[in-house]
Design a protein around this motif. Structure first.
Motif, short mmCIF file in Angstrom:
data_model
loop_
_atom_site.label_atom_id
_atom_site.label_comp_id
_atom_site.label_asym_id
_atom_site.label_seq_id
_atom_site.Cartn_x
_atom_site.Cartn_y
_atom_site.Cartn_z
N HIS A 269 0.98 -1.15 0.11
CA HIS A 269 -0.23 0.22 0.03
C HIS A 269 0.91 1.15 0.01
O HIS A 269 1.93 1.25 0.88
CB HIS A 269 -1.02 0.24 1.25
N LEU A 270 0.55 2.22 -1.04
CA LEU A 270 1.45 3.25 -1.25
C LEU A 270 0.68 4.43 -0.54
O LEU A 270 -0.48 4.84 -0.95
CB LEU A 270 1.88 3.44 -2.52
N SER A 271 1.29 5.29 0.42
CA SER A 271 0.82 6.37 0.79
C SER A 271 1.80 7.69 1.10
O SER A 271 2.59 7.47 0.40
CB SER A 271 0.41 6.31 2.43
N LEU A 311 -1.12 -3.07 -6.42
CA LEU A 311 -0.75 -1.93 -5.47
C LEU A 311 -1.77 -1.01 -5.15
O LEU A 311 -2.61 -0.64 -6.09
CB LEU A 311 0.55 -1.09 -6.22
N LEU A 312 -2.20 -0.93 -3.80
CA LEU A 312 -3.14 0.14 -3.30
C LEU A 312 -2.48 1.21 -3.16
O LEU A 312 -1.28 1.34 -2.70
CB LEU A 312 -3.85 -0.59 -2.16
N VAL A 313 -3.11 2.47 -3.70
CA VAL A 313 -2.54 3.90 -3.53
C VAL A 313 -3.54 4.58 -3.15
O VAL A 313 -4.90 4.65 -3.45
CB VAL A 313 -2.10 4.26 -5.21
N GLU A 314 -3.26 5.61 -2.15
CA GLU A 314 -4.16 6.50 -1.53
C GLU A 314 -4.28 7.78 -2.41
O GLU A 314 -3.25 7.92 -3.43
CB GLU A 314 -3.60 6.94 0.11
N GLU A 315 -5.51 8.39 -2.27
CA GLU A 315 -5.83 9.47 -3.18
C GLU A 315 -4.56 10.61 -3.23
O GLU A 315 -4.50 11.24 -4.26
CB GLU A 315 -7.18 10.04 -2.88
N ASP A 341 -11.43 4.29 8.31
CA ASP A 341 -11.15 5.42 7.83
C ASP A 341 -10.30 6.04 6.89
O ASP A 341 -9.54 6.83 7.01
CB ASP A 341 -10.86 6.38 9.04
N ALA A 342 -10.21 5.31 5.72
CA ALA A 342 -9.22 5.47 4.47
C ALA A 342 -9.50 6.99 4.08
O ALA A 342 -10.89 7.50 3.96
CB ALA A 342 -9.70 4.75 3.45
N GLU A 343 -8.60 7.99 3.87
CA GLU A 343 -8.73 9.29 3.51
C GLU A 343 -9.14 9.09 2.16
O GLU A 343 -8.16 9.04 1.33
CB GLU A 343 -7.39 10.02 4.08
N GLY A 344 -10.28 10.03 1.89
CA GLY A 344 -10.46 10.07 0.38
C GLY A 344 -10.77 8.41 -0.37
O GLY A 344 -10.77 7.55 0.46
#
Length: 375
Positions: A269-271, A311-315, A341-344
């Motif tokens: 997961h990429l943040s 790959l999971l990627v945050e907004e 509580d994932a942001e976006g």
């Protein structure tokens, strides 16, 4: 030479201190280590006294040449640590009784007389090793104390003898400023099958992932650190690595983990987070320092929601991608994202275009080939 001497020459403040300290050390060590007397004097006095005593006490036995009694006496005396051997001679210099060594190196001979008649001679051979000075551990400790305390004593003497202002100037040295926080991309690598592995297998799997992560960080400026037996955390320097390169680095890591021989199965997961300093320049980063700005448990749980080889990627990361790079992403929905509580919006990338994929494959081949060659 004159320039060198000017740099070496002590000034008026250091020279007196050096001279006083040297004098204190020299006098104190001389007093400590000066032997009270020579062991040779003790050897001579002991040898002469013992040989004369044996001669006077056993003159009658020697006159009668009582070999048995003299042999017993010689054996008894030779049992002392200081005595190496005892020899009784007749008046004609024939050996009557002997015990121990007859080494002539340190021997003492005395006459045995009875009524002015020479009954024989006694020779005592001493063991010099028994007269060696004992170990002096307290003297060594005292010497060390002198060497440590002499500089302070010399400075105290100079302080007491100084005139006028006796205080030393206080120079304030500012404490080094803490490293500035830097926005960085963070890749959480979760050991997905950790519950199915033993503790030793989990530790080895995390070590394998950490090895591969360090290889990736050598190409894409970053830093990798283990997260107990849960996985690995990778930080990418945003000053050197843009969002697209961070995605490529993540897929390189996925490729290495799939092709490397390890018992671990991993999800990524990429943040984005804040890092104390530039990750590409770090040599050490305590886990506690990154926990202040990153919820590692949440990051690992989000990584566990990824599908294999994706790959999971945050907004917040997607916002930094170029327009053509955003085409790589698709919206990703999962029931647990609400609980975390994932942001976006969360996105996922199933695969990269052919050009990026070929580059990643070539990099993975080089890294794996190097590791196999060095194994």
């Amino acid at each position: 030479m004159s320039h060198w001497w000017k740099r070496f020459k002590p000034n008026q403040s250091t020279l007196p201190a050096a001279l006083i300290a040297t004098a204190i050390c020299g006098v104190a060590l001389l007093v400590i280590w000066t032997p009270p007397r020579s062991p040779e004097a003790d050897i001579d006095r002991y040898g002469e006294a013992l040989s004369q005593t044996l001669g006077h006490a056993n003159a009658g036995l020697m006159l009668n040449q009582d070999r048995i009694a003299l042999a017993v006496i010689a054996n008894e005396v030779a049992n002392f640590d200081e005595v190496a051997g005892v020899v009784f001679y007749s008046a004609g210099n024939e050996i009557v009784a002997l015990s121990g060594s007859t080494d002539p190196d340190s021997h003492f001979t005395a006459q045995a007389t009875m009524d002015d008649t020479i009954a024989g001679y006694v020779t005592v051979v001493l063991n010099k090793a028994a007269f060696a000075p004992p170990a002096r551990p307290w003297d060594w400790l005292l010497s060390i104390a002198v060497l440590i305390g002499a500089p302070f004593v010399s400075l105290g003497i100079l302080q007491l003898s100084a005139r006028g202002n006796r205080s030393l100037p206080i120079v304030s040295v500012p404490e080094p400023a803490p490293p500035a926080m830097q926005s960085s991309f963070v890749l959480g690598i979760n050991l997905y099958n950790q519950l199915g592995l033993s503790r030793a297998q989990r530790e080895q799997a995390v070590e394998d992932a950490l090895t591969m992560a360090r290889e990736v960080c050598a190409i894409h400026h970053g830093f990798a650190l283990p997260i107990d037996d849960k996985g690995v955390l990778m930080l990418f320097d945003r000053g050197m690595v843009d969002a697209g390169q961070a995605v490529c680095a993540s897929f390189l890591m996925l490729t290495l983990l799939e092709e490397f021989e390890t018992e671990g199965a991993f999800r990524c997961h990429l943040s984005e987070t804040e890092c104390p300093g530039a990750p590409g320049e770090l040599t050490d980063l305590p886990l506690e320092a990154i926990e202040e700005t990153t919820d590692i448990n949440r990051l690992m749980m989000l990584a566990a929601l990824a599908r294999p080889s994706t790959l999971l990627v945050e907004e917040i990361v997607c916002e930094h991608l170029e327009a053509d790079e955003r085409a790589w992403t698709e919206a990703y929905d999962h029931p647990l994202l609400v609980d975390l509580d994932a942001e976006g919006q969360t996105y996922w990338i199933a695969a990269l275009p052919e050009r990026q994929s070929q580059l990643i494959e070539s990099q993975a081949t080089v890294i794996l080939g190097f590791n196999q060659a060095s194994a």
